[in-house]
Design a protein around this motif. Structure first.
Motif, mmCIF file in Angstrom:
data_model
loop_
_atom_site.group_PDB
_atom_site.id
_atom_site.type_symbol
_atom_site.label_atom_id
_atom_site.label_comp_id
_atom_site.label_asym_id
_atom_site.label_seq_id
_atom_site.Cartn_x
_atom_site.Cartn_y
_atom_site.Cartn_z
ATOM 1 N N LEU A 155 -2.521 8.002 -8.860
ATOM 2 C CA LEU A 155 -3.648 7.574 -9.691
ATOM 3 C C LEU A 155 -3.299 7.840 -11.152
ATOM 4 O O LEU A 155 -2.392 8.619 -11.437
ATOM 5 C CB LEU A 155 -4.910 8.348 -9.309
ATOM 6 N N ILE B 128 -7.266 3.332 3.308
ATOM 7 C CA ILE B 128 -7.453 2.084 4.045
ATOM 8 C C ILE B 128 -7.542 2.378 5.538
ATOM 9 O O ILE B 128 -8.420 1.904 6.227
ATOM 10 C CB ILE B 128 -6.282 1.113 3.783
ATOM 11 N N ASP B 129 -6.642 3.222 6.011
ATOM 12 C CA ASP B 129 -6.602 3.481 7.438
ATOM 13 C C ASP B 129 -5.903 4.809 7.704
ATOM 14 O O ASP B 129 -5.215 5.345 6.833
ATOM 15 C CB ASP B 129 -5.844 2.354 8.147
ATOM 16 N N GLU C 116 -2.864 5.575 5.227
ATOM 17 C CA GLU C 116 -2.502 4.446 4.379
ATOM 18 C C GLU C 116 -3.509 4.367 3.235
ATOM 19 O O GLU C 116 -4.722 4.298 3.449
ATOM 20 C CB GLU C 116 -2.525 3.139 5.179
ATOM 21 N N ASP D 125 -4.554 2.843 -0.861
ATOM 22 C CA ASP D 125 -4.332 1.785 -1.848
ATOM 23 C C ASP D 125 -3.134 2.144 -2.715
ATOM 24 O O ASP D 125 -2.336 1.288 -3.087
ATOM 25 C CB ASP D 125 -5.562 1.644 -2.747
ATOM 26 N N ASP E 88 -10.582 10.501 -5.450
ATOM 27 C CA ASP E 88 -10.481 9.122 -5.946
ATOM 28 C C ASP E 88 -9.391 8.270 -5.295
ATOM 29 O O ASP E 88 -9.196 7.124 -5.702
ATOM 30 C CB ASP E 88 -10.299 9.079 -7.476
ATOM 31 N N PHE E 89 -8.684 8.803 -4.323
ATOM 32 C CA PHE E 89 -7.731 7.959 -3.586
ATOM 33 C C PHE E 89 -8.526 7.112 -2.591
ATOM 34 O O PHE E 89 -9.471 7.597 -1.991
ATOM 35 C CB PHE E 89 -6.701 8.821 -2.850
ATOM 36 N N ARG E 90 -8.115 5.857 -2.444
ATOM 37 C CA ARG E 90 -8.820 4.994 -1.504
ATOM 38 C C ARG E 90 -8.042 4.896 -0.203
ATOM 39 O O ARG E 90 -6.899 4.434 -0.198
ATOM 40 C CB ARG E 90 -9.024 3.620 -2.113
ATOM 41 N N ARG F 190 -9.080 12.586 5.050
ATOM 42 C CA ARG F 190 -9.643 11.362 4.453
ATOM 43 C C ARG F 190 -10.686 11.716 3.404
ATOM 44 O O ARG F 190 -10.699 11.158 2.310
ATOM 45 C CB ARG F 190 -10.285 10.483 5.530
ATOM 46 N N THR G 141 0.854 -1.183 0.000
ATOM 47 C CA THR G 141 0.000 0.000 0.000
ATOM 48 C C THR G 141 0.890 1.232 0.000
ATOM 49 O O THR G 141 2.118 1.110 -0.030
ATOM 50 C CB THR G 141 -0.881 -0.002 1.258
#
Lengths: 404, 404
Positions: B324, B303-304, B318, B320, B299-301, B292, B263
């Motif tokens: 992009l 995770i945490d 963190e 993905d 469009d950023f994913r 966040r 990641t």
């Protein structure tokens, strides 16, 4: 054109009388009629000639098929084809000809097969379309061809010839149709109780209230037609009817484009199943949709997709990325549910961290099963719902090719 | 313990009488009382001693503040602090002491500041908690400390001392509370009309029906407590009360973990604002949430995420991926809407393809403005809604550090 039109007419008449002669020789009860755009006088150049052989309603189906094909064979020496009905197709004096058996019904409610309705369509247009409106239909068909929305076959999902005739009848002429179409909204609905149908466009068949003449049309093709009408109104021109063909991109241009996008391309390649286009295209669309869904379910983001048909099917998918991180977050049950224990037991191994709590759920960071789209497709493609023949072909042999 | 408990009691009594002496000397109308866990006898070792100075209801606010601080200063020679109220904090005979002015009200409805309610809490617990239940409260507090859910301050968002006392009163003793808590469901609601409140857990204050004693509790901490109770029931043990501290990961271990996950990590670093934790933590959580949301909108994913507080704030995300593709799909208006033209005009440049139609919308493949999360944060971070002091600190100086 007048010379051409006489030539077509005489070819059609000859075919019709050849059919009548054959019927006489065979000593059966049947009647040939000319249908379609040649009968209606709304064809563009080099039309198909459609002759229907009408059998009495009480004829047994196997008898109708047998003699229908026999007549076609005798007259055309052509090839047998099978849609809902078997029929004969061949060439006569340079024209493509279809000879199709059907039942002679007096009301479309009695129809036993889809083709039985065709003579009613032909009759309706002949009786209602005025002479000069025929030219408007021709203009409209050429406009639709030019902008790429003509043809109700599954490959195109556009406007049928009959639909274009009905549109000219409804809006009187080409110009007023174009003008009115600019105001078509979300769903275009024409005819009584049109809202019964749920396709993107509805035109209730004047000879059969249970049929939507526009049922084959895709949302894209209706939208494209409306857009073309808007553009034509603002700036009419010959290029709407006869557009310049776009130059295909060179391999170098394609590679440059792919590089600039920084997206990922993956292609599924398999042999073309030996079925007619009207069966093939819906299956290919289903396949495309299933692959997209598979990617999405596995966290890949699909930007676009499409396919090309040749001896092989080349189905291409553009993704944000062909690769996802090795780790993914996996949500489990609410902490107060009884199976929380099972969840924690299940994920004791194959994890990056021990299960933890987020809000009131169990969460665990697990190893992603398919971080590469290629592995995902390789493993899952033969289990997808894609239509019988496409599935068969894919199961026989396929390859996945990647580009970036 | 008995020796210790006598020592605390005598220290508290001494402080109380020193306050009374000072009040006498100042010739004002006020009354010192001992509140909190020392008064209630429910403290763990080394508790804070809380002395409240109660002023008559008609005392002007500035008078209360002035004399309140004066008394604190005289008795403690301590430090001034400011929450909703100014108060004095210091050390006496090895104990942390707070001396807090408040209004002496006869009903919590009259309350003028949050602290005015505290003497009622103390009185309620003293009057209702039986002797042996005090040990149950102590056990419960230590259990909560051990599993990491004790403390109502913004940093922790856990159970307050008063809440743990009320829980023992409601469920009689430690063991039956633990047993009952295993059955708490989605939202735990205790007290009349508890559903008026919308926090994850509700315990209506028996001395003030308009207050939820559990209002500070986060969803995570309630869940964690329920989970700990379930585990304790199955397998009770000392480690719930005194857990082993986890060994911190070495830098090498952290790097290995980051690599395996594949990641992307990005960290926002800025100076810690000079404010108390109860103000700082909510702002940091707001900041974390805003970043966040910013990432997700672009469009950023995510995770945490999380943050560490030191001299600097180290807030880590963190994703993905930190990157992009250059291209993104941009959806425009329905084709039949009048501003479709504007859309097409607007996107004539800065595109990968000409606008095209998908279903009945305009779509265009455009250049992504922020393909790198670092650029996104660099450009947008000072415009986010993060709370006044955090924003000020970030505006003064921040850096973005990336790892992969």
């Amino acid at each position: 054109m007048p010379g051409e039109s006489l030539k077509i007419k005489s070819a059609a008449d000859e075919l019709k009388s050849k059919c009548a002669d054959t019927i006489k020789k065979l000593k059966i009860n049947a009647e040939p009629i000319l249908v379609g755009s040649v009968a209606k006088g709304t064809y563009l150049k080099k039309p198909d000639i459609d002759i229907f052989i009408m059998f009495p309603k009480d004829t047994k189906r196997d008898v109708l098929e047998k003699y229908g094909l026999k007549i076609g064979e005798t007259v055309l020496n052509g090839e047998r084809k099978y849609a809902e009905h078997p029929y004969t197709t061949g060439v006569y004096k340079g024209y493509e000809v279809d000879i199709v058996p059907c039942y002679k019904i007096t009301d479309t409610k009695e129809k036993m097969s889809a083709v039985d309705r065709t003579p009613f369509h032909t009759k309706y247009i002949i009786e209602n379309l005025e002479g000069k409106q025929k030219n408007d239909v021709r203009l409209l068909k050429q406009f639709m061809k030019g902008v790429g929305v003509y043809g109700a076959e599954a490959r195109i999902q556009g406007f049928s010839g009959y639909l274009s005739e009905l549109l000219i009848l409804k809006y009187r002429n080409f110009n007023s149709l174009i003008k009115e179409a600019c105001n078509w909204k979300r769903r275009t609905m024409i005819g009584e109780n049109a809202e019964r149908f749920d396709e993107p466009m509805v035109f209730v068949d004047p000879v059969d209230e249970n049929r939507n003449v526009a049922s084959a049309l895709s949302n894209e093709k209706v939208s494209l037609f409306i857009h073309a009408c808007m553009e034509y109104i603002k700036n009419p021109g010959i290029e709407f009817f006869f557009p310049k063909k776009p130059k295909p991109l060179s391999k170098k241009q394609i590679l440059k484009m792919m590089n600039e996008r920084e997206t990922g391309f993956t292609a599924l390649i398999f042999d073309k199943p030996g079925i007619i286009d009207d069966n093939l295209y819906p299956q290919l669309r289903k396949c495309e949709k299933s692959v997209r869904a598979l990617c999405t379910e596995n966290d890949f983001r699909v930007i676009d997709s499409g396919f090309y048909v040749n001896n092989e099917i080349f189905m291409i998918f553009e993704l944000d990325s062909l690769k996802l991180p090795n780790m993914k977050k996996h949500y489990g049950p609410m902490i107060f549910l009884s199976d929380a224990k099972n969840f924690r037991e299940k994920w004791k191994k194959n994890v990056f961290t021990k299960p933890y709590i987020e809000k009131n759920r169990w969460v665990v960071n697990i190893k992603r099963k398919y971080p590469d789209v290629k592995n995902l497709l390789n493993e899952k493609i033969t289990g997808l719902s894609t239509g019988r023949d496409v599935l068969k072909s894919v199961r026989k042999k396929f390859k996945i090719v990647e580009g970036k």
